[in-house]
Design an enzyme around this catalytic site. Structure first.
Site, PDB file in Angstrom:
ATOM      1  N   ASP A 176       0.814  -1.212   0.000  1.00 29.27           N
ATOM      2  CA  ASP A 176       0.000   0.000   0.000  1.00 29.27           C
ATOM      3  C   ASP A 176       0.849   1.264   0.000  1.00 29.27           C
ATOM      4  O   ASP A 176       0.427   2.310  -0.501  1.00 29.27           O
ATOM      5  CB  ASP A 176      -0.925  -0.008   1.224  1.00 29.27           C
ATOM      6  CG  ASP A 176      -1.915  -1.158   1.189  1.00 29.27           C
ATOM      7  OD1 ASP A 176      -2.142  -1.702   0.085  1.00 29.27           O
ATOM      8  OD2 ASP A 176      -2.446  -1.520   2.248  1.00 29.27           O
ATOM      9  N   GLY A 177       2.049   1.194   0.576  1.00 27.77           N
ATOM     10  CA  GLY A 177       2.907   2.376   0.629  1.00 27.77           C
ATOM     11  C   GLY A 177       3.303   2.891  -0.735  1.00 27.77           C
ATOM     12  O   GLY A 177       3.513   4.097  -0.911  1.00 27.77           O
ATOM     13  N   ASN A 273      -4.517   8.966   2.620  1.00 22.74           N
ATOM     14  CA  ASN A 273      -5.045   8.236   3.771  1.00 22.74           C
ATOM     15  C   ASN A 273      -5.571   9.165   4.857  1.00 22.74           C
ATOM     16  O   ASN A 273      -6.768   9.235   5.085  1.00 22.74           O
ATOM     17  CB  ASN A 273      -3.968   7.313   4.350  1.00 22.74           C
ATOM     18  CG  ASN A 273      -4.087   5.885   3.840  1.00 22.74           C
ATOM     19  OD1 ASN A 273      -4.993   5.566   3.079  1.00 22.74           O
ATOM     20  ND2 ASN A 273      -3.179   5.037   4.256  1.00 22.74           N
ATOM     21  N   ASP A 303      -4.922  11.423  23.108  1.00 24.37           N
ATOM     22  CA  ASP A 303      -3.635  11.278  22.425  1.00 24.37           C
ATOM     23  C   ASP A 303      -3.605  12.008  21.095  1.00 24.37           C
ATOM     24  O   ASP A 303      -2.519  12.258  20.567  1.00 24.37           O
ATOM     25  CB  ASP A 303      -3.322   9.801  22.202  1.00 24.37           C
ATOM     26  CG  ASP A 303      -2.799   9.132  23.467  1.00 24.37           C
ATOM     27  OD1 ASP A 303      -2.553   9.842  24.453  1.00 24.37           O
ATOM     28  OD2 ASP A 303      -2.647   7.894  23.470  1.00 24.37           O
TER      29      ASP A 303
END
Length: 432
Positions: A176-177, A273, A303
């Protein structure tokens, strides 16, 4: 919003922005090109302060991809967003150039990369673009048998060479990268992307390399379905801080953290993304304000927060508890990261809204932001992050069609709804 009659006047929908000549800027309107316009409400026209300058369904995506590709238009389409089953790739002219993206320093991809490049250059007479750092791999640079093919390559360097109008389509070898990286190379119109499943997860890469020759030939002939993966356009505005210079009574020059004459510096980035804002190395909770179309909707204490596309909903967002959204759904997902509140749940907002994230005035620490896991930077008081949907999607080529490919990835990569099936009851057991 336009009536059914207006939208059906012309099937081709493009992004038009008269104040900026097609360049995306926050606050500018996005309109449909039509021969005839009609307002549904005369009262709205008389009160311009209440009229939205952007559709709730998001900007109409540009359907030309690179210099030669476009989406085959459906003449029976009523809405400017086509039915996913009718999204087909077509070419205005036969494609002549292709960008091959390979995962760096992966020995398992060397042979597929070489086979594909030989096929494209010698069998298909294509102009092949390859990033220069890929060819610097000793396993490729020192291969004498591959040297004749390498001489035919056109090379480029990331952030230095502009190839946006030179590439007709893209082939990704990896996970996917590689698709995320391909998206980052094109800030506006993106050529069609064909991604082969050669990575670890490969949720976004539907093609197997075993039959690459017939599959690539089909793409060159224009016989393929595509899914338009929406992207987020992000503006990061930072104050250029200058430290005050003071001199004490003895004439010694001293500085402190005060600022004077602050200036604003803005840069843009497009993500496929998600945009992640988190607390970074600090042990304190992040404390950021979230605005939607200029209105404060909540303060995130936890967070951090993830703002993702439908494509990104199956990445970091789903690990943080978000729902999974099909890429054809025009939406933006907002997902808190470990919120210090039992009632803070992920929400989905229309794709056309404009989000703004800033540090709260009483935040104890700074925040950090990253874009598709890259270009991580610190966000201080006075800085802001503005996010909206880009009108330049990534046209991802499908193996079958957008719906089947997506559910196939859910089943194979994420093992969605995998469970041992319940046994059926026999007639004797049913009596009890």
């Amino acid at each position: 919003m336009e009536s059914r009659e207006t939208v059906g006047v012309e099937a081709v929908a493009r992004c038009c922005c008269s104040p900026c000549n097609g360049v995306e800027t926050p606050g500018h309107s996005l309109t449909l090109r039509t021969r005839k316009t009609r307002s549904l409400s005369t009262s709205a026209a008389s009160c311009p302060e209440y009229r939205r300058n952007q559709s709730l369904h998001g900007p109409s995506p540009v359907t030309t991809f690179g210099p030669k590709a476009c989406m085959l238009q459906n003449p029976q389409a009523v809405m400017h967003i086509q039915d996913p089953a009718s999204q087909k790739l077509t070419w205005n002219k036969p494609p002549k150039s292709v960008l091959v993206i390979k995962k760096i320093r992966d020995a398992s991809l060397l042979q597929p990369f070489k086979e594909l490049c030989v096929f494209l250059t010698e069998m298909k007479n294509m102009i092949v673009y390859v990033e220069r750092k890929v060819l610097e791999d000793p396993a490729i640079a020192n291969d004498d048998s591959f040297g004749a093919v390498m001489k035919k390559f056109c090379t480029f360097r990331e952030d230095l060479d502009d190839i946006s109008n030179r590439v007709d389509f893209i082939i990704c070898l990896g996970g996917d990268g590689t698709l995320l990286y391909a998206s980052s190379l094109f800030q506006e119109s993106v050529p069609p992307v064909m991604a082969f499943h050669l990575g670890s997860l490969s949720f976004l890469t539907p093609f197997n390399f075993d039959s690459y020759q017939s599959q690539v030939t089909q793409i060159i002939e224009g016989n393929a379905a595509i899914v338009l993966r929406s992207r987020l356009r992000v503006w990061v505005t930072k104050e250029a801080r200058e430290k005050k210079v003071k001199a004490d009574e003895n004439g010694v020059i001293m500085t402190n953290g005060d600022t004077e004459g602050s200036r604003k510096a803005t840069h843009q980035v497009v993500v496929l993304n998600e945009v992640v804002v988190d607390r970074g190395p600090s042990s304190y909770l992040s404390n950021v304000d979230l605005f939607l179309d200029g209105h404060l909707i909540t303060t995130v204490q936890g967070d951090g927060v993830i703002v993702s596309t439908p494509t990104g909903s199956t990445a970091y967002a789903v690990a943080a508890g978000a729902s999974m959204i099909h890429p054809n759904v025009p939406a933006i997902m907002i997902t808190p990261i470990c919120p210090h509140s039992l009632s803070f749940r992920p929400i989905v907002v229309p794709a056309g809204v404009e989000l703004k994230i800033m540090l709260s005035c009483d935040a104890r620490n700074t925040a950090w932001v990253s874009f598709d896991g890259r270009k991580r930077q610190e966000i201080c008081h006075g800085d802001s992050i503005t996010i909206t949907t880009s009108c330049f999607p990534v046209p991802s080529i499908c193996f079958r069609d957008p719906v089947n490919d997506w559910f196939q990835s859910l089943a194979q990569c994420l093992h969605w709804n995998v469970r041992k099936k319940q046994n059926y009851l026999s007639s004797e057991e049913d009596d009890f």
